[in-house]
Design a protein around this motif. Structure first.
Motif, PDB file in Angstrom:
ATOM      1  N   LYS A 143       0.859  -1.186   0.000  1.00 25.60           N
ATOM      2  CA  LYS A 143       0.000   0.000   0.000  1.00 25.60           C
ATOM      3  C   LYS A 143       0.894   1.234   0.000  1.00 25.60           C
ATOM      4  O   LYS A 143       1.785   1.357   0.857  1.00 25.60           O
ATOM      5  N   LEU A 144       0.694   2.123  -0.972  1.00 23.03           N
ATOM      6  CA  LEU A 144       1.480   3.369  -1.038  1.00 23.03           C
ATOM      7  C   LEU A 144       0.753   4.416  -0.212  1.00 23.03           C
ATOM      8  O   LEU A 144      -0.312   4.894  -0.602  1.00 23.03           O
ATOM      9  N   LEU A 145       1.306   4.758   0.948  1.00 20.04           N
ATOM     10  CA  LEU A 145       0.610   5.646   1.885  1.00 20.04           C
ATOM     11  C   LEU A 145       0.758   7.123   1.524  1.00 20.04           C
ATOM     12  O   LEU A 145      -0.214   7.881   1.524  1.00 20.04           O
ATOM     13  N   SER A 146       2.006   7.553   1.252  1.00 17.61           N
ATOM     14  CA  SER A 146       2.248   8.987   1.030  1.00 17.61           C
ATOM     15  C   SER A 146       3.422   9.163   0.087  1.00 17.61           C
ATOM     16  O   SER A 146       4.214   8.244  -0.107  1.00 17.61           O
ATOM     17  N   VAL A 147       3.515  10.358  -0.475  1.00 15.59           N
ATOM     18  CA  VAL A 147       4.645  10.680  -1.350  1.00 15.59           C
ATOM     19  C   VAL A 147       5.639  11.560  -0.581  1.00 15.59           C
ATOM     20  O   VAL A 147       5.238  12.505   0.102  1.00 15.59           O
ATOM     21  N   MET A 148       6.916  11.189  -0.657  1.00 12.40           N
ATOM     22  CA  MET A 148       7.981  11.948   0.026  1.00 12.40           C
ATOM     23  C   MET A 148       8.779  12.719  -1.017  1.00 12.40           C
ATOM     24  O   MET A 148       8.970  12.241  -2.136  1.00 12.40           O
ATOM     25  N   TYR A 149       9.260  13.893  -0.627  1.00  9.10           N
ATOM     26  CA  TYR A 149      10.078  14.704  -1.526  1.00  9.10           C
ATOM     27  C   TYR A 149      11.542  14.365  -1.315  1.00  9.10           C
ATOM     28  O   TYR A 149      12.079  14.560  -0.222  1.00  9.10           O
ATOM     29  N   LEU A 150      12.201  13.842  -2.351  1.00  8.10           N
ATOM     30  CA  LEU A 150      13.638  13.565  -2.237  1.00  8.10           C
ATOM     31  C   LEU A 150      14.436  14.766  -2.733  1.00  8.10           C
ATOM     32  O   LEU A 150      15.457  15.134  -2.174  1.00  8.10           O
ATOM     33  N   GLY A 151      13.971  15.423  -3.778  1.00 10.89           N
ATOM     34  CA  GLY A 151      14.651  16.652  -4.212  1.00 10.89           C
ATOM     35  C   GLY A 151      15.030  16.639  -5.676  1.00 10.89           C
ATOM     36  O   GLY A 151      14.784  15.668  -6.398  1.00 10.89           O
ATOM     37  N   ARG A 152      15.610  17.782  -6.102  1.00 10.75           N
ATOM     38  CA  ARG A 152      16.019  17.945  -7.498  1.00 10.75           C
ATOM     39  C   ARG A 152      17.376  17.240  -7.692  1.00 10.75           C
ATOM     40  O   ARG A 152      18.368  17.638  -7.077  1.00 10.75           O
ATOM     41  N   ARG A 153      17.390  16.242  -8.559  1.00  9.91           N
ATOM     42  CA  ARG A 153      18.620  15.509  -8.806  1.00  9.91           C
ATOM     43  C   ARG A 153      19.526  16.343  -9.718  1.00  9.91           C
ATOM     44  O   ARG A 153      19.082  16.917 -10.709  1.00  9.91           O
ATOM     45  N   GLN A 154      20.819  16.408  -9.297  1.00  6.25           N
ATOM     46  CA  GLN A 154      21.829  17.159 -10.036  1.00  6.25           C
ATOM     47  C   GLN A 154      22.972  16.210 -10.397  1.00  6.25           C
ATOM     48  O   GLN A 154      23.199  15.223  -9.714  1.00  6.25           O
ATOM     49  N   VAL A 155      23.712  16.532 -11.449  1.00 11.88           N
ATOM     50  CA  VAL A 155      24.861  15.717 -11.845  1.00 11.88           C
ATOM     51  C   VAL A 155      26.077  16.171 -11.029  1.00 11.88           C
ATOM     52  O   VAL A 155      26.413  17.359 -10.991  1.00 11.88           O
ATOM     53  N   ASN A 156      26.725  15.225 -10.382  1.00 13.42           N
ATOM     54  CA  ASN A 156      27.822  15.498  -9.416  1.00 13.42           C
ATOM     55  C   ASN A 156      29.062  14.720  -9.864  1.00 13.42           C
ATOM     56  O   ASN A 156      29.043  13.491  -9.896  1.00 13.42           O
ATOM     57  N   LEU A 157      30.126  15.438 -10.232  1.00 13.26           N
ATOM     58  CA  LEU A 157      31.291  14.779 -10.846  1.00 13.26           C
ATOM     59  C   LEU A 157      32.570  14.924 -10.028  1.00 13.26           C
ATOM     60  O   LEU A 157      32.761  15.922  -9.324  1.00 13.26           O
ATOM     61  N   ARG A 158      33.468  13.958 -10.168  1.00 18.20           N
ATOM     62  CA  ARG A 158      34.798  13.964  -9.523  1.00 18.20           C
ATOM     63  C   ARG A 158      35.678  15.034 -10.162  1.00 18.20           C
ATOM     64  O   ARG A 158      36.480  15.672  -9.505  1.00 18.20           O
ATOM     65  N   GLN A 159      35.536  15.202 -11.505  1.00 18.29           N
ATOM     66  CA  GLN A 159      36.389  16.135 -12.220  1.00 18.29           C
ATOM     67  C   GLN A 159      36.009  17.580 -11.855  1.00 18.29           C
ATOM     68  O   GLN A 159      34.843  17.874 -11.637  1.00 18.29           O
TER      69      GLN A 159
END
Ligand code: KDO
Length: 336
Positions: A143-159
């Motif tokens: 049962k899917l009870l609620s929606v959670m906000y994880l956030g805006r995904r960004q590209v994160n690089l080592r370089q």
């Protein structure tokens, strides 16, 4: 959704609710049900904190909340099956994981579809979501009870930016970008222009530190909470996915609970999701300065180029073929 509520006012009123809930169900205090929650997230992630600080006290009158962080209870991506088999009661699930069982869920994991946290809430609470929720209950026992906000995904690089400046998706060609393991995630990585590598969340820090991957994608709060800033040098603010999770609950257990217990669990999940959302939004708005202080460069790419390229990859794709007719238009109509 009045997003102006402060976390404190929400928690104070919820504490009062949990006292009432406690009083109402104190007679069942002896036979508490155990609610194990599995997440690959950390204990300090805002979704985990909200579940511990808000959900747990509200159900404490009849349930014992037992979280398992960092994938310690079940590995990332195996939680839904564990609930389905009766080996777990709750998880913080993703549309990408659900899309492994029900391909049509990939629409909620598609780049540049959800516009913001409030849009996610409107979509989850809209009748368009009912057949999706029903399918998951009937076919998976979740049962899917609620929606959670994880956030805006960004590209994160080592370089560093000097080593690799990313303006358009073409600049990500050949970049070994870690993405979570499901098909929908891998497709998103390709749609960004990169070469995706499937990997569990708990392995990402080491892979970045050793150079096994060139980068990863997650919202700024996750980059800070998981300390990815220690092993990366730049964040390209693509905002390619306004990401969400669902509070997933065992349907078999739900059906055994009394109506009062069901109402309290639903209210507790909605309250935890609301508090976690407010806190995550506050963090997202405030972390850039901290990340820059840690030597991470943040900059916006050509957002129109990214949006156009990513959306172009989905149109006509195997994923779009699974979306019910007119659903994308309905979701867009609920946007700003
Ligand atoms: C990740 O593995 O990058 C991801 O962000 C995917 C999400 O769906 C969710 O599983 C999240 O990890 C974990 O909760 C850890 O933050």
């Amino acid at each position: 959704m009045n997003m102006k509520l402060t976390c404190r006012s929400v928690i104070v009123s919820l504490a009062a609710l949990s006292v009432m809930a406690g009083i109402a169900t104190s007679s069942f205090a002896d036979d508490k049900i155990t609610l194990r929650l599995a997440t690959s997230g950390s204990e300090t992630d805002q979704r985990s904190v909200a579940m511990a600080e808000v959900f747990a006290p509200m159900v404490a009158g009849f349930a014992d909340y037992q979280p398992g962080y960092n994938g310690t209870l079940f590995a990332q991506g195996t939680e839904l099956e564990a609930i389905s088999r009766g080996n777990l009661e709750m998880s913080i699930a993703s549309a990408q994981e659900l899309a492994q069982f029900f391909p049509e869920f990939s629409i909620f994991a598609t780049g540049y579809v959800h516009q913001d946290a409030a849009h996610q809430v409107r979509v989850f609470n809209h009748p368009l979501m009912d057949p999706f929720k029903q399918t998951v209950e009937d076919a998976l026992g979740v049962k899917l009870l609620s929606v959670m906000y994880l956030g805006r995904r960004q590209v994160n690089l080592r370089q560093s930016k000097d080593e690799l400046t990313v303006t358009t998706p073409a600049d990500l060609q050949g970049v070994n970008l870690r993405m979570p393991g499901t098909d929908a995630w891998q497709f998103l990585g390709k749609a960004l222009g990169a070469s995706p590598t499937p990997m569990a969340f708990t392995e990402v820090y080491t892979a970045l530190s050793t150079g096994a991957v060139d980068g990863q994608d997650n919202p700024l709060p996750t980059v800070v909470d998981a300390k990815f800033y220690e092993v990366t040098k730049q964040i390209i603010l693509t905002s390619h996915l306004v990401d969400l999770n669902y509070i997933a609950f065992s349907k078999a257990l739900w059906d055994e609970m009394t109506p009062e217990q069901q109402l309290t669990v639903q209210r507790a999940a909605d309250a935890a999701a609301a508090v976690g959302r407010l806190r995550q939004l506050e963090k997202e708005a405030s972390l850039s300065a901290f990340l820059q202080s840690q030597g991470v460069e943040l900059y916006e790419p050509d957002l129109a180029a990214f949006r156009e390229h990513v959306q172009g990859q989905y149109i006509g794709s195997e994923f779009a073929a699974d979306w019910p007719e007119g659903l994308l238009e309905q979701i867009n109509s609920l946007g700003n």
